[in-house]
Motif scaffolding. Structure first.
Motif, mmCIF file in Angstrom:
data_model
loop_
_atom_site.group_PDB
_atom_site.id
_atom_site.type_symbol
_atom_site.label_atom_id
_atom_site.label_comp_id
_atom_site.label_asym_id
_atom_site.label_seq_id
_atom_site.Cartn_x
_atom_site.Cartn_y
_atom_site.Cartn_z
ATOM 1 N N GLY A 1 0.979 50.451 167.503
ATOM 2 C CA GLY A 1 1.825 49.285 167.264
ATOM 3 C C GLY A 1 3.248 49.463 167.737
ATOM 4 N N VAL A 2 4.113 48.594 167.233
ATOM 5 C CA VAL A 2 5.528 48.600 167.606
ATOM 6 C C VAL A 2 6.378 48.616 166.337
ATOM 7 N N ALA A 3 7.606 49.090 166.479
ATOM 8 C CA ALA A 3 8.555 49.119 165.358
ATOM 9 C C ALA A 3 9.897 48.582 165.838
ATOM 10 N N ILE A 4 10.559 47.812 164.977
ATOM 11 C CA ILE A 4 11.867 47.220 165.287
ATOM 12 C C ILE A 4 12.872 47.677 164.238
ATOM 13 N N ASP A 5 14.061 48.038 164.697
ATOM 14 C CA ASP A 5 15.144 48.424 163.782
ATOM 15 C C ASP A 5 15.780 47.149 163.233
ATOM 16 N N ILE A 6 15.636 46.914 161.932
ATOM 17 C CA ILE A 6 16.182 45.699 161.300
ATOM 18 C C ILE A 6 17.312 46.048 160.329
ATOM 19 N N THR A 7 17.932 47.211 160.538
ATOM 20 C CA THR A 7 18.994 47.661 159.633
ATOM 21 C C THR A 7 20.155 46.671 159.580
ATOM 22 N N ALA A 8 20.582 46.198 160.755
ATOM 23 C CA ALA A 8 21.717 45.260 160.797
ATOM 24 C C ALA A 8 21.390 43.989 160.019
ATOM 25 N N ARG A 9 20.160 43.489 160.192
ATOM 26 C CA ARG A 9 19.769 42.274 159.470
ATOM 27 C C ARG A 9 19.732 42.506 157.967
ATOM 28 N N LYS A 10 19.214 43.668 157.568
ATOM 29 C CA LYS A 10 19.140 43.989 156.139
ATOM 30 C C LYS A 10 20.529 44.111 155.531
ATOM 31 N N LEU A 11 21.448 44.731 156.278
ATOM 32 C CA LEU A 11 22.824 44.852 155.787
ATOM 33 C C LEU A 11 23.471 43.478 155.665
ATOM 34 N N ALA A 12 23.202 42.601 156.658
ATOM 35 C CA ALA A 12 23.749 41.238 156.609
ATOM 36 C C ALA A 12 23.176 40.476 155.420
ATOM 37 N N GLU A 13 21.874 40.646 155.185
ATOM 38 C CA GLU A 13 21.243 39.985 154.034
ATOM 39 C C GLU A 13 21.824 40.496 152.723
ATOM 40 N N LYS A 14 22.052 41.804 152.660
ATOM 41 C CA LYS A 14 22.628 42.391 151.445
ATOM 42 C C LYS A 14 24.051 41.876 151.218
ATOM 43 N N THR A 15 24.835 41.852 152.301
ATOM 44 C CA THR A 15 26.217 41.342 152.197
ATOM 45 C C THR A 15 26.222 39.887 151.756
#
Length: 375
Positions: free
Chosen positions: A143-157
């Motif tokens: 499969g494939v993997a995507i780095d969603i750290t920026a989105r998670k940080l934005a959601e948390k903020t």
């Protein structure tokens, strides 16, 4: 010998077969080159893809294939290091999340957009989103993997910002409303607003702002124009309460985005008592101005009256002296009496001016000096 020669293909046929073999060889070469080109393009895409591409054993998570982006997301220098060092259990922040991934994979044969925090080789935490399928030939997951750290940080903020807003909105002692600028619906109201308007939350949020604002659209427009001209960020309106009472309010408004929805917040202050005090102050100032004006007029009238008194002293007293010496049938008696009466009327006018100057009316009465001396 003749039989042997007859079994061999004719020369022309042999030549044709050779040409056919050459064509087949050329086609095979073309296919081989196309395959190599395709493999080269695939390898180029695989190595430079912006997403992680991998193949791992489902049982223990052993990585058997990974591209450079996959290695980068896990904190390794290159794909070779990732394949040689990667141990799944060491990278899952919550090991039960891998168990859940395996469970989904075994049940459905695939997984889509599975999100979990991952610990990189240096110990830092990133969020990855996995999608892939179980190979039909073996127990490997591709499969494939995507780095969603920026989105998670934005959601948390955003979540923390909305929580702060919610706390500020709910716990604020000021009356606050959220209004949809498109249709004027009251979307939300804090407890202070419910206490002020005396409607329940459901009743208040079922209304439009025009239901509680008593001003007409024209009056609202004029007030907004005045605010723009005076460069102020607040407006003066009149709001109706559940009891029917009308209150003067000062409204501070501005745009706000809540859960992606563009709304208008309004902070409302009851200024009814202040308005009454301002009106009383204006009335007092107007009365004071009138008194000052009367005082000025009184001073002027007093000055004029004193000057006229000096002038009238002779005009009033001399006709009386002349009348004492004139006979009753004198032709001059009537003109002099007319002069005396005119002087007395002038004296009365002067007395009125003095009354205006003093602010108090005075009454003059004849006195018997002998009686006063005797007493």
């Amino acid at each position: 010998k003749g039989n042997t020669m007859s079994e061999k293909p004719p020369y022309r046929e042999l030549e044709q077969r050779i040409r056919d073999f050459e064509k087949e060889a050329a086609k095979y070469k073309q296919v081989e080159e196309a395959l190599r080109e395709s493999e080269r393009r695939y390898r180029n895409i695989y190595d430079n893809a912006p997403v992680g591409i991998y193949r791992s054993r489902l049982e223990d998570g052993k990585m058997v294939m990974a591209n450079n982006r996959m290695a980068e997301m896990f904190g390794y220098k290159n794909a070779e290091e990732c394949v040689s060092k990667y141990v799944a259990i060491d990278h899952y922040v919550y090991p039960n999340m891998r168990d859940k991934l395996v469970e989904i994979m075994r049940e459905h044969g695939k997984v889509k957009n599975f999100e979990t925090p991952i610990r990189k080789d240096d110990g830092s935490i990133v969020w990855l989103q996995f999608s892939g399928a179980l190979s039909s030939e073996d127990d490997f997951f591709e499969g494939v993997a995507i780095d969603i750290t920026a989105r998670k940080l934005a959601e948390k903020t955003l979540r923390e910002s909305e929580e702060r807003y919610r706390s500020l909105f709910k716990n604020n002692h000021s009356v606050m409303l959220l209004i949809d600028p498109e249709n004027g619906d009251i979307v939300d109201a804090n407890p202070a607003a419910i206490a002020f308007y005396d409607w329940s939350y459901e009743e208040l949020t079922d209304k439009k702002i025009t239901d509680i604002n008593t001003l007409t659209n024209e009056q609202v427009f004029r007030e907004m124009e005045r605010a723009k001209k005076e460069k102020r960020q607040h407006f003066y309106f009149r709001h109706c309460l559940a009891s029917g009472d009308i209150r003067d309010v000062e409204v501070y408004s501005g745009p706000i985005t809540v859960k992606g929805r563009k709304l208008l917040y309004s902070i409302i202050h009851d200024i009814s008592e202040r308005k009454q005090a301002e009106e009383a102050l204006r009335d007092g100032q107007e009365k004071l101005a009138r008194l000052k004006k009367m005082e000025s007029l009184g001073l002027l009238a007093g000055g004029v009256a004193h000057d006229l008194n000096n002038i009238l002293a002779g005009i009033v007293s001399y006709p009386e002296l002349l009348l004492l010496d004139l006979p009753e049938d004198s032709k001059l008696r009537k003109p002099i009496e007319t002069m005396q009466q005119s002087g007395q009327r002038a004296v009365a006018i002067v007395q009125d001016l003095l009354t205006l100057a003093r602010g108090v009316a005075t009454v003059r009465e004849p006195l018997n000096l002998n009686q006063i001396i005797g007493e």
